[in-house]
Design a protein around this motif. Structure first.
Motif, PDB file in Angstrom:
ATOM      1  N   ILE A   9       0.844  -1.206   0.000  1.00  8.01           N
ATOM      2  CA  ILE A   9       0.000   0.000   0.000  1.00  8.01           C
ATOM      3  C   ILE A   9       0.875   1.250   0.000  1.00  8.01           C
ATOM      4  N   THR A  10       1.937   1.255   0.801  1.00 10.90           N
ATOM      5  CA  THR A  10       2.842   2.409   0.846  1.00 10.90           C
ATOM      6  C   THR A  10       3.499   2.632  -0.508  1.00 10.90           C
ATOM      7  N   ASN A  11       3.913   1.563  -1.157  1.00 13.64           N
ATOM      8  CA  ASN A  11       4.550   1.670  -2.466  1.00 13.64           C
ATOM      9  C   ASN A  11       3.578   2.238  -3.499  1.00 13.64           C
ATOM     10  N   LEU A  12       2.334   1.795  -3.476  1.00 15.53           N
ATOM     11  CA  LEU A  12       1.351   2.319  -4.434  1.00 15.53           C
ATOM     12  C   LEU A  12       1.078   3.801  -4.206  1.00 15.53           C
ATOM     13  N   LEU A  13       0.988   4.223  -2.934  1.00 15.02           N
ATOM     14  CA  LEU A  13       0.747   5.642  -2.652  1.00 15.02           C
ATOM     15  C   LEU A  13       1.932   6.505  -3.059  1.00 15.02           C
ATOM     16  N   GLU A  14       3.146   6.037  -2.804  1.00 10.75           N
ATOM     17  CA  GLU A  14       4.332   6.798  -3.188  1.00 10.75           C
ATOM     18  C   GLU A  14       4.489   6.874  -4.698  1.00 10.75           C
ATOM     19  N   LYS A  15       4.087   5.836  -5.380  1.00  8.66           N
ATOM     20  CA  LYS A  15       4.200   5.828  -6.841  1.00  8.66           C
ATOM     21  C   LYS A  15       3.320   6.909  -7.459  1.00  8.66           C
ATOM     22  N   LYS A  16       2.164   7.147  -6.863  1.00  7.15           N
ATOM     23  CA  LYS A  16       1.268   8.193  -7.379  1.00  7.15           C
ATOM     24  C   LYS A  16       1.819   9.582  -7.097  1.00  7.15           C
ATOM     25  N   ARG A  17       2.545   9.742  -5.985  1.00  4.05           N
ATOM     26  CA  ARG A  17       3.065  11.058  -5.597  1.00  4.05           C
ATOM     27  C   ARG A  17       4.341  11.432  -6.333  1.00  4.05           C
ATOM     28  N   ARG A  18       5.074  10.463  -6.829  1.00  4.75           N
ATOM     29  CA  ARG A  18       6.342  10.746  -7.504  1.00  4.75           C
ATOM     30  C   ARG A  18       6.107  11.536  -8.788  1.00  4.75           C
ATOM     31  N   PRO A  19       6.979  12.497  -9.073  1.00  2.00           N
ATOM     32  CA  PRO A  19       6.838  13.215 -10.345  1.00  2.00           C
ATOM     33  C   PRO A  19       7.201  12.295 -11.507  1.00  2.00           C
ATOM     34  N   LYS A  20       6.499  12.462 -12.573  1.00  2.00           N
ATOM     35  CA  LYS A  20       6.766  11.661 -13.772  1.00  2.00           C
ATOM     36  C   LYS A  20       7.917  12.313 -14.528  1.00  2.00           C
ATOM     37  N   THR A  21       9.022  11.616 -14.625  1.00  2.00           N
ATOM     38  CA  THR A  21      10.183  12.126 -15.349  1.00  2.00           C
ATOM     39  C   THR A  21      10.536  11.161 -16.462  1.00  2.00           C
ATOM     40  N   LYS A  22      10.969  11.734 -17.548  1.00  2.00           N
ATOM     41  CA  LYS A  22      11.416  10.926 -18.667  1.00  2.00           C
ATOM     42  C   LYS A  22      12.810  11.393 -19.036  1.00  2.00           C
ATOM     43  N   THR A  23      13.751  10.493 -18.994  1.00  2.00           N
ATOM     44  CA  THR A  23      15.107  10.848 -19.376  1.00  2.00           C
ATOM     45  C   THR A  23      15.349  10.387 -20.803  1.00  2.00           C
ATOM     46  N   LEU A  24      16.133  11.166 -21.500  1.00  2.00           N
ATOM     47  CA  LEU A  24      16.455  10.851 -22.884  1.00  2.00           C
ATOM     48  C   LEU A  24      17.970  10.823 -23.008  1.00  2.00           C
ATOM     49  N   ALA A  25      18.494   9.657 -23.250  1.00  2.00           N
ATOM     50  CA  ALA A  25      19.933   9.527 -23.413  1.00  2.00           C
ATOM     51  C   ALA A  25      20.337  10.092 -24.778  1.00  2.00           C
ATOM     52  N   PRO A  26      21.557  10.623 -24.900  1.00  2.00           N
ATOM     53  CA  PRO A  26      21.977  11.183 -26.182  1.00  2.00           C
ATOM     54  C   PRO A  26      21.944  10.171 -27.319  1.00  2.00           C
ATOM     55  N   ASP A  27      22.177   8.897 -27.012  1.00  2.00           N
ATOM     56  CA  ASP A  27      22.183   7.925 -28.097  1.00  2.00           C
ATOM     57  C   ASP A  27      20.774   7.533 -28.538  1.00  2.00           C
ATOM     58  N   ASP A  28      19.748   8.027 -27.851  1.00  2.00           N
ATOM     59  CA  ASP A  28      18.371   7.777 -28.265  1.00  2.00           C
ATOM     60  C   ASP A  28      17.825   8.914 -29.127  1.00  2.00           C
ATOM     61  N   ASP A  29      18.521  10.029 -29.145  1.00  2.00           N
ATOM     62  CA  ASP A  29      18.052  11.214 -29.854  1.00  2.00           C
ATOM     63  C   ASP A  29      18.504  11.145 -31.315  1.00  2.00           C
ATOM     64  N   ALA A  30      17.534  11.127 -32.228  1.00  2.00           N
ATOM     65  CA  ALA A  30      17.846  10.981 -33.650  1.00  2.00           C
ATOM     66  C   ALA A  30      18.640  12.180 -34.179  1.00  2.00           C
ATOM     67  N   LYS A  31      18.288  13.391 -33.767  1.00  2.00           N
ATOM     68  CA  LYS A  31      19.002  14.581 -34.239  1.00  2.00           C
ATOM     69  C   LYS A  31      20.454  14.555 -33.765  1.00  2.00           C
ATOM     70  N   PHE A  32      20.661  14.168 -32.516  1.00  2.00           N
ATOM     71  CA  PHE A  32      22.018  14.073 -31.982  1.00  2.00           C
ATOM     72  C   PHE A  32      22.847  13.076 -32.786  1.00  2.00           C
ATOM     73  N   LEU A  33      22.265  11.928 -33.108  1.00  2.00           N
ATOM     74  CA  LEU A  33      22.995  10.911 -33.868  1.00  2.00           C
ATOM     75  C   LEU A  33      23.320  11.390 -35.283  1.00  2.00           C
ATOM     76  N   ARG A  34      22.392  12.091 -35.926  1.00  2.00           N
ATOM     77  CA  ARG A  34      22.667  12.622 -37.273  1.00  2.00           C
ATOM     78  C   ARG A  34      23.798  13.640 -37.227  1.00  2.00           C
ATOM     79  N   ASP A  35      23.742  14.556 -36.245  1.00  2.00           N
ATOM     80  CA  ASP A  35      24.791  15.574 -36.125  1.00  2.00           C
ATOM     81  C   ASP A  35      26.148  14.939 -35.826  1.00  2.00           C
ATOM     82  N   LEU A  36      26.149  13.928 -34.971  1.00  2.00           N
ATOM     83  CA  LEU A  36      27.396  13.253 -34.636  1.00  2.00           C
ATOM     84  C   LEU A  36      27.974  12.530 -35.842  1.00  2.00           C
ATOM     85  N   ALA A  37      27.136  11.851 -36.611  1.00  2.00           N
ATOM     86  CA  ALA A  37      27.616  11.142 -37.806  1.00  2.00           C
ATOM     87  C   ALA A  37      28.188  12.140 -38.813  1.00  2.00           C
TER      88      ALA A  37
END
Length: 93
Positions: free
Chosen positions: A23-51
């Protein structure tokens, strides 16, 4: 009979702690901010510029001389030099 009571009490305590944790885990999961991280190797523009950058770095520019490699050492340079008393120094291998 004592073992049956002991096991029943142990299972009951485990179920209470597991329920509180779930129950504690479910309540904390709702309170946590939703963050999305994007690694540089996942970014298509970054890969094109690097190539493109790597491609530009590898191609020599017109009018420039490519750097010549150093010549290989002569076989005479690789032979050990005799000591002053006429004996050769043994390798420390």
């Amino acid at each position: 009979m004592k073992w049956i009571v002991f096991v029943a009490v142990a299972v009951g305590i485990f179920l209470v702690f597991f329920t509180v944790y779930a129950i504690t885990n479910l309540l904390e999961k709702k309170r946590r901010p939703k963050t999305k991280t994007l690694a540089p190797d996942d970014d298509a523009k970054f890969l094109r510029d690097l190539a493109k950058k790597l491609k530009d770095d590898e191609t020599p520019k017109p009018g420039t001389n490519p750097v010549a490699e150093a010549p290989a050492p002569d076989a005479s340079e690789a032979t050990p030099k005799p000591e002053a008393d006429g004996t050769e120094k043994p390798d420390d291998k």
